[in-house]
Design a protein around this motif. Structure first.
Motif, short mmCIF file in Angstrom:
data_model
loop_
_atom_site.label_atom_id
_atom_site.label_comp_id
_atom_site.label_asym_id
_atom_site.label_seq_id
_atom_site.Cartn_x
_atom_site.Cartn_y
_atom_site.Cartn_z
N LEU A 344 0.84 -1.20 0.00
CA LEU A 344 0.00 0.00 0.00
C LEU A 344 0.86 1.24 0.00
O LEU A 344 2.00 1.23 0.47
CB LEU A 344 -0.91 0.03 1.23
CG LEU A 344 -1.93 -1.10 1.40
CD1 LEU A 344 -2.64 -0.96 2.75
CD2 LEU A 344 -2.94 -1.08 0.26
N ASP A 345 0.32 2.33 -0.53
CA ASP A 345 0.94 3.64 -0.38
C ASP A 345 0.28 4.36 0.79
O ASP A 345 0.89 4.52 1.84
CB ASP A 345 0.80 4.44 -1.68
CG ASP A 345 1.78 3.98 -2.73
OD1 ASP A 345 2.99 4.08 -2.48
OD2 ASP A 345 1.36 3.53 -3.81
N GLY A 347 -1.91 4.53 3.98
CA GLY A 347 -2.28 3.56 4.99
C GLY A 347 -1.26 2.46 5.21
O GLY A 347 -1.55 1.48 5.92
N ASP A 348 -0.11 2.58 4.61
CA ASP A 348 0.92 1.55 4.80
C ASP A 348 1.38 1.52 6.26
O ASP A 348 1.70 2.55 6.85
CB ASP A 348 2.11 1.83 3.89
CG ASP A 348 3.24 0.85 4.10
OD1 ASP A 348 2.98 -0.36 4.08
OD2 ASP A 348 4.39 1.31 4.28
N ASP A 349 1.37 0.31 6.84
CA ASP A 349 1.80 0.11 8.22
C ASP A 349 2.85 -1.00 8.21
O ASP A 349 2.56 -2.13 7.79
CB ASP A 349 0.61 -0.28 9.11
CG ASP A 349 0.98 -0.40 10.58
OD1 ASP A 349 2.19 -0.37 10.89
OD2 ASP A 349 0.06 -0.53 11.40
N ILE A 350 4.05 -0.67 8.68
CA ILE A 350 5.14 -1.64 8.68
C ILE A 350 4.72 -2.93 9.37
O ILE A 350 5.04 -4.04 8.91
CB ILE A 350 6.39 -1.05 9.38
CG1 ILE A 350 6.93 0.16 8.62
CG2 ILE A 350 7.47 -2.12 9.54
CD1 ILE A 350 7.50 -0.18 7.28
N ARG A 351 3.94 -2.82 10.45
CA ARG A 351 3.58 -4.00 11.24
C ARG A 351 2.52 -4.85 10.56
O ARG A 351 2.30 -5.99 10.97
CB ARG A 351 3.09 -3.55 12.62
CG ARG A 351 4.16 -2.89 13.48
CD ARG A 351 3.57 -2.16 14.66
NE ARG A 351 2.72 -1.05 14.24
CZ ARG A 351 2.12 -0.21 15.06
NH1 ARG A 351 2.27 -0.36 16.37
NH2 ARG A 351 1.36 0.77 14.60
N SER A 352 1.87 -4.32 9.53
CA SER A 352 0.78 -5.06 8.88
C SER A 352 1.15 -5.55 7.49
O SER A 352 0.30 -6.12 6.80
CB SER A 352 -0.47 -4.16 8.79
OG SER A 352 -0.86 -3.73 10.08
N ARG A 353 2.37 -5.36 7.08
CA ARG A 353 2.77 -5.82 5.74
C ARG A 353 2.78 -7.35 5.67
O ARG A 353 3.16 -8.01 6.63
CB ARG A 353 4.15 -5.27 5.40
CG ARG A 353 4.19 -3.78 5.15
CD ARG A 353 5.60 -3.34 4.76
NE ARG A 353 5.66 -1.92 4.45
CZ ARG A 353 6.77 -1.30 4.06
NH1 ARG A 353 7.91 -1.96 3.92
NH2 ARG A 353 6.73 0.01 3.79
N PRO A 354 2.40 -7.91 4.52
CA PRO A 354 2.42 -9.38 4.39
C PRO A 354 3.83 -9.93 4.29
O PRO A 354 4.73 -9.27 3.77
CB PRO A 354 1.64 -9.62 3.10
CG PRO A 354 1.81 -8.36 2.32
CD PRO A 354 1.86 -7.25 3.33
#
Length: 820
Positions: A344-345, A347-354
Motif C-alpha cells: 500500500l501507499d 495507509g501503509d503500516d510496517i507492522r501489517s505488511r504481508p
C-alpha cells in the motif's frame, strides 16, 4: 550537442593535416619459462605509448619516435624487464623479452594521477594497479569490489551485492573521482545506492591514486582517483578477427554472467565491441536467509574504433549501461524476522505488511519496487604529435537517467526520476623536455544539466553547472631524485531557478508545478561561484637499486555537491530525506604523504603514512528535534541534514609480498590498512562528547593475507595452474559517529577464502582460462561497517538479538574465459 559532435569530427578528420613525424614500430614476444605470457604491459617510458601482449605473448608497439627508446615489460608476479634500444625511421624492430616469476610491481607504468606515463615507483603519491588477471581471480559483485580486494586503503560503502561506492582512506562520495578510460564518471554520485555504471567484464586494468589528485583533475579528486581502463582492441594478430567469451556463475545469489568481446586491427585502424549480461536472485546469509530486494539484471554494450598513425592517434568509444536493481527496505515480521513487502501507499503500516513467500525470494523475476539506471557515454581520446611535444584532447558526453519505482499501488509511476547530462573536456600539452624539465599544462572541466522528470519525490532541483580549471605541472630528475609539483586554479558555477511542487489530483501524489501561489518553492532560486587553488609538491629518491623513498604535500579543493547545498526532499531508493545547506563553502584539504618501498630478491615491501586536515568538511548527520529525538519528515524514512566543520584523518598502509627464491611459484601477499577520522566540530563535541568525536563512514583496521602457489612449469596442457587461500581480517570498529545513532559499533570478523585455476593450452594456442573461488568458506554471519543495509531496521529490539541486514554468506564462483 550538434556543436560537440562537429568538434569531435573535426578532431578526427583534421588530424591528418598535422605535421608528420618519423616513427618506427617495435614488435616481439614475451615469454616466461619458455611459454608465452599474456597481458604483459609493454610501455615506452616517458610517453603515453603502451600495449599488452595477446594470448600468444605477442605485442606491437607503434609510433615509436626515432632515436633512443626505453621499453619496460611488466606483469604482476614477474620481475620487470627494461630494454634500451635505438630505432631508425620507418624501421620495424623485433624485441623479445623473457620474464622471471618473482613479483616486483614497483616498476609498473601508470597513467593515472600523473601528467605523463610514469613508473609506479617514481610517483610521489601512492598509486596501485590491478590487471585483468587480478580481477578474474576473485568473485566480484561489481567492478569496485574487484578493486577493493586488491588495493589496501580502498574500501566501499555498499547497498547489496551490486552497489558499491569507493572510499579512499575514509573519504568517499564526491571526494573520490571515478573515471572510465580517463573520462570522469558522472552519474548522480551523491546517493548511497548510486553505484558505478561500468561493465566490469570490459575492464582490463584498474589504477587507484591514494591521495589528493586535484592538481590534475580538479574538484572531486580530493581523496584520490579510481580509473577503470577498458581493453584496447589493437592487440592480437593483425588482420584477423579475434576476441574472447566469458561466462560466470555464483552460488550465493545464483548470479549468471556472460560476456563476449570482438577485436580487429589492420594498418593502424582498430575496432572492438563487447556485450555483457548479468542477472542475480536475492543474496543470502545464515541470519537473514534470502535478503528481499537485492536481485538485479544488468546489460552492457560497448563499441570502439580508432586509428594510430605517425601524427598520433584518435580513439572513439560508445557505451550503454542498463541496470534494473531492486530496492531493499528491510521491513520484517517482528516475531519471525521474515521479510515483508509493501503493498500500500496510503495507509501503509510496517507492522501489517504481508510476509514474503519463500518461493518468491528465489527467483530471477524482479519485484515491482526497483530502480532502473541507464547510462550512455560517447568518448573520444586524441593524441597529436607536435614536434617533440604532444597534445592530448579528451571530449565526452554522457547521459544518466535514474528512475526509482517505489509506489506499489501505481507501479509504473516512479518516485524519483532524474536525467543528468554531462559534457566533459580535457586538453593537455606535454611540452618537449627543456633543461631536463618535463612541463605539462592542462585545461579541463565539464558542463552539466540535471532535470527532474515525471516523479513524485524531488530530493534535488533542476540545476546547471559549469566547471573549468587550468594547471601547470613540472617534473625534473636530479640523478636519483625525482621532483614533481604544480599549481591549479578552479572555478565552478552552480545555479537553479525556483522549483515548485504541488498535488497531482490524478495520482494522489506530488508533482512538479509551474508555480504555487502563496506557497514557498521547494527549491528557491540559487546561484553561486565556487573557486579554489590546488597545489602539490613531492618527490621520490632512490636509496640504491632496491629502496625508494617518496614524500608529497598537496592542497586539495572540492566544491560542494548538489545534495550538500541544494537537497530538500526524499530519495525513495535510499529511504532518506536529504536536507542541504546553500551557505556551505568549498572543502580544502592539506595532506602529507610519506612512504618507503623496497624491492628485494625475496620480497616487495612498502609502507605509506598520511595525515590529512580538511577545512569545511561536509558530512551527514541525523536531524533531531528539541528533545533530541530523530525527526521523520516522511514516515518510515530517516532524515539527514548536512553539516560542515573541520576534520582530521591519518593512517597507514603496509604491504609485504613475499616470494622466496627457494620456492619458485610461491607467493605470500600481505597488506594492512588503518585510518582514523576525527570530527573537529567543537560546538558539537561540547554538547555530544565522545559520541561526536569521530567521522562517519570510517573503515576499521583491515588486514588481508593471500598464500598462492603457481606451478612454475606446465602440467601437460595445463599452464599457470594455481591454488590460493585468503584471510580477510576486519577489526571491530569502535571509533564511529554515534550522535543520534547515526552509526553503531560493528563487531570484528575474519573471512576465509579458497581458490584455484588454470590455463588450458593446445600447443601454442590458449583454449580456456578457469577460475574457481570460494568466499566466506565458513559461512560467517557478519556485518561490514560500511554496509548501509546494517541500518535497515524498523524495531528497537528483535527476538534473535540481531539488528539490520547481514552481508553475503558463503559463495562459490566459477568463471571461464575462452579466447578465440
Amino acid at each position: 550537442m550538434k556543436q560537440l559532435f562537429f568538434l569531435l569530427l573535426v578532431l578526427l578528420v583534421g588530424s591528418e593535416a598535422l605535421a608528420q613525424s618519423a616513427t618506427a614500430t617495435i614488435r616481439g614476444q614475451v615469454r616466461a619459462v619458455g611459454q608465452p605470457l599474456e597481458q604483459v604491459t609493454v610501455a615506452l617510458v616517458g610517453t603515453a605509448e603502451g600495449c599488452t601482449t595477446n594470448a600468444q605473448g605477442r605485442y606491437e608497439l607503434r609510433n615509436v619516435p626515432i632515436g633512443t627508446a626505453e621499453i619496460v615489460f611488466s606483469f604482476v608476479g614477474y620481475q620487470p624487464v627494461r630494454r634500451r634500444v635505438t630505432v631508425a625511421a620507418t624501421q620495424t624492430l623485433v624485441l623479445d623479452a623473457a620474464l622471471v616469476a618473482t613479483p616486483a610491481a614497483l616498476e609498473e607504468v601508470v597513467v593515472t594521477g600523473v601528467s605523463r606515463a610514469t613508473e609506479l615507483r617514481r610517483s610521489p603519491v601512492p598509486v596501485a594497479a590491478l590487471n585483468r588477471r587480478d580481477i578474474n581471480l576473485n568473485a566480484n559483485g561489481n567492478v569496485i569490489d574487484a578493486a577493493v580486494r586488491g588495493v589496501p586503503g580502498l574500501s566501499a560503502v555498499t547497498t547489496g551485492p551490486n552497489i558499491s561506492k569507493p572510499f579512499i582512506r575514509g573519504l568517499g562520495y564526491n571526494r573520490v573521482l571515478t573515471m572510465y578510460n580517463g573520462l570522469r564518471q558522472e552519474g548522480q554520485q551523491w546517493g548511497d545506492e548510486h553505484g558505478i555504471e561500468v561493465d566490469q567484464y570490459d575492464i582490463e586494468r584498474i589504477e587507484v591514486v591514494k591521495g589528493p589528485a586535484s592538481l590534475i583533475y580538479g574538484s572531486d579528486a580530493v581523496a584520490g582517483v579510481v580509473n577503470l581502463l577498458p581493453r584496447r582492441p589493437d592487440d592480437g594478430p593483425e588482420g584477423q578477427l579475434h576476441g574472447d567469451a566469458l561466462t560466470e556463475y555464483q552460488t550465493n545469489n545464483n548470479l549468471l554472467g556472460a560476456s563476449i568481446g570482438l577485436r580487429y586491427h589492420r594498418a593502424g585502424w582498430h575496432y572492438g565491441g563487447r556485450a555483457s549480461y548479468r542477472l542475480a536472485q536475492n543474496y543470502r546469509n545464515p541470519v537473514d536467509g534470502r535478503v528481499y530486494g537485492t536481485a538485479f539484471r544488468e546489460l552492457n554494450a560497448t563499441a570502439t574504433a580508432g586509428v594510430d598513425k605517425s601524427w598520433g592517434s584518435s580513439d572513439w568509444s560508445m557505451t550503454l549501461y542498463d541496470n534494473r536493481q531492486e530496492i531493499p527496505d528491510g521491513s520484517r515480521d517482528s516475531l519471525s524476522r521474515r521479510f515483508t513487502r509493501q503493498v500500500l501507499d496510503e495507509g501503509d503500516d510496517i507492522r501489517s505488511r504481508p510476509v514474503m513467500p519463500t518461493a518468491e525470494l528465489s527467483t530471477y523475476r524482479l519485484n515491482p519496487l526497483y530502480q532502473r539506471i541507464q547510462h550512455y557515454r560517447l568518448l573520444t581520446r586524441n593524441r597529436f604529435r607536435l614536434g617533440a611535444g604532444e597534445l592530448h584532447a579528451l571530449l565526452g558526453v554522457q547521459q544518466n537517467r535514474r528512475r526509482e519505482y517505489n509506489h506499489p499501488t501505481l507501479p509504473e509511476q516512479p518516485g524519483l526520476s532524474v536525467q543528468l547530462t554531462t559534457y566533459n573536456y580535457d586538453l593537455r600539452y606535454a611540452a618537449p623536455t627543456l633543461l631536463g624539465v618535463e612541463a605539462t599544462a592542462g585545461l579541463n572541466g565539464m558542463a552539466q544539466r540535471n532535470r527532474n522528470q515525471d516523479a513524485t519525490d524531488f530530493p534535488i532541483p533542476d540545476y546547471n553547472l559549469f566547471d573549468i580549471g587550468g594547471y601547470l605541472h613540472l617534473k625534473k630528475t636530479f640523478g636519483r631524485l625525482d621532483l614533481a609539483g604544480g599549481l591549479r586554479y578552479d572555478t565552478r558555477h552552480l545555479t537553479w531557478n525556483d522549483f515548485y511542487v504541488g498535488p497531482n489530483l490524478a495520482t494522489g501524489f506530488d508533482q512538479r508545478v509551474p508555480t504555487a501561489p502563496g506557497k514557498e518553492p521547494q527549491f528557491a532560486a540559487f546561484g553561486r561561484w565556487y573557486r579554489g587553488v590546488s597545489a602539490s609538491v613531492g618527490g621520490t629518491y632512490a636509496l640504491g637499486e632496491r629502496y625508494v623513498l617518496r614524500a608529497n604535500v598537496a592542497r586539495g579543493y572540492r566544491a560542494p555537491n548538489i545534495t550538500e547545498v541544494g537537497s530538500n526532499g526524499l530519495d525513495p531508493g535510499a529511504h532518506i530525506v536529504y536536507l542541504g545547506n546553500r551557505t556551505f563553502d568549498p572543502e580544502f584539504s592539506l595532506q602529507q604523504d610519506l612512504g618507503l618501498a623496497a624491492r628485494l630478491p625475496w620480497a616487495d615491501l612498502s609502507v605509506d603514512a598520511f595525515h590529512n586536515r580538511i577545512t569545511g568538511y561536509i558530512y551527514q548527520a541525523r536531524l533531531t528535534d528539541a528533545n533530541g529525538q530523530p525527526v521523520e519528515l516522511v514516515p518510515g524514512n530517516v532524515t539527514y541534514q548536512y553539516q560542515q566543520s573541520g576534520a582530521r584523518l591519518y593512517g597507514t598502509e603496509l604491504t609485504a609480498n613475499l616470494h622466496p627464491t627457494a620456492l619458485p611459484g610461491f607467493m605470500l601477499n600481505n597488506s594492512l590498512a588503518y585510518v582514523v577520522g576525527l570530527n573537529q566540530n567543537s560546538a558539537l563535541r561540547a554538547t555530544e562528547g565522545n559520541a561526536a568525536k569521530y567521522l562517519p563512514f570510517i573503515p576499521p583496521l583491515y588486514a588481508r593475507s593471500e598464500a598462492r602457489y603457481t606451478t612454475p612449469r606446465p602440467l601437460g596442457p595445463f599452464h599457470a595452474t594455481y591454488v590460493r587461500a585468503t584471510v580477510d581480517i576486519n577489526a571491530a570498529q569502535n571509533r564511529f559517529y554515534a550522535v543520534d545513532n547515526t552509526e553503531t559499533r560493528t563487531a570484528g570478523y575474519t573471512l576465509l577464502g579458497l581458490g584455484a585455476g588454470t590455463t588450458l593450452r593446445a600447443g601454442q594456442r590458449e583454449v580456456a582460462q578457469l577460475f574457481v573461488q570460494v568466499d566466506n568458506v565458513l559461512n560467517m554471519a557478519y556485518q561490514s561497517h560500511l554496509n548501509r543495509l546494517k541500518y535497515f531496521e524498523y524495531y528497537s529490539a528483535s527476538p534473535n538479538g540481531r539488528s539490520g541486514i547481514y552481508n553475503q554468506g558463503r559463495n562459490v564462483s566459477v568463471k571461464v574465459v575462452v579466447p578465440f
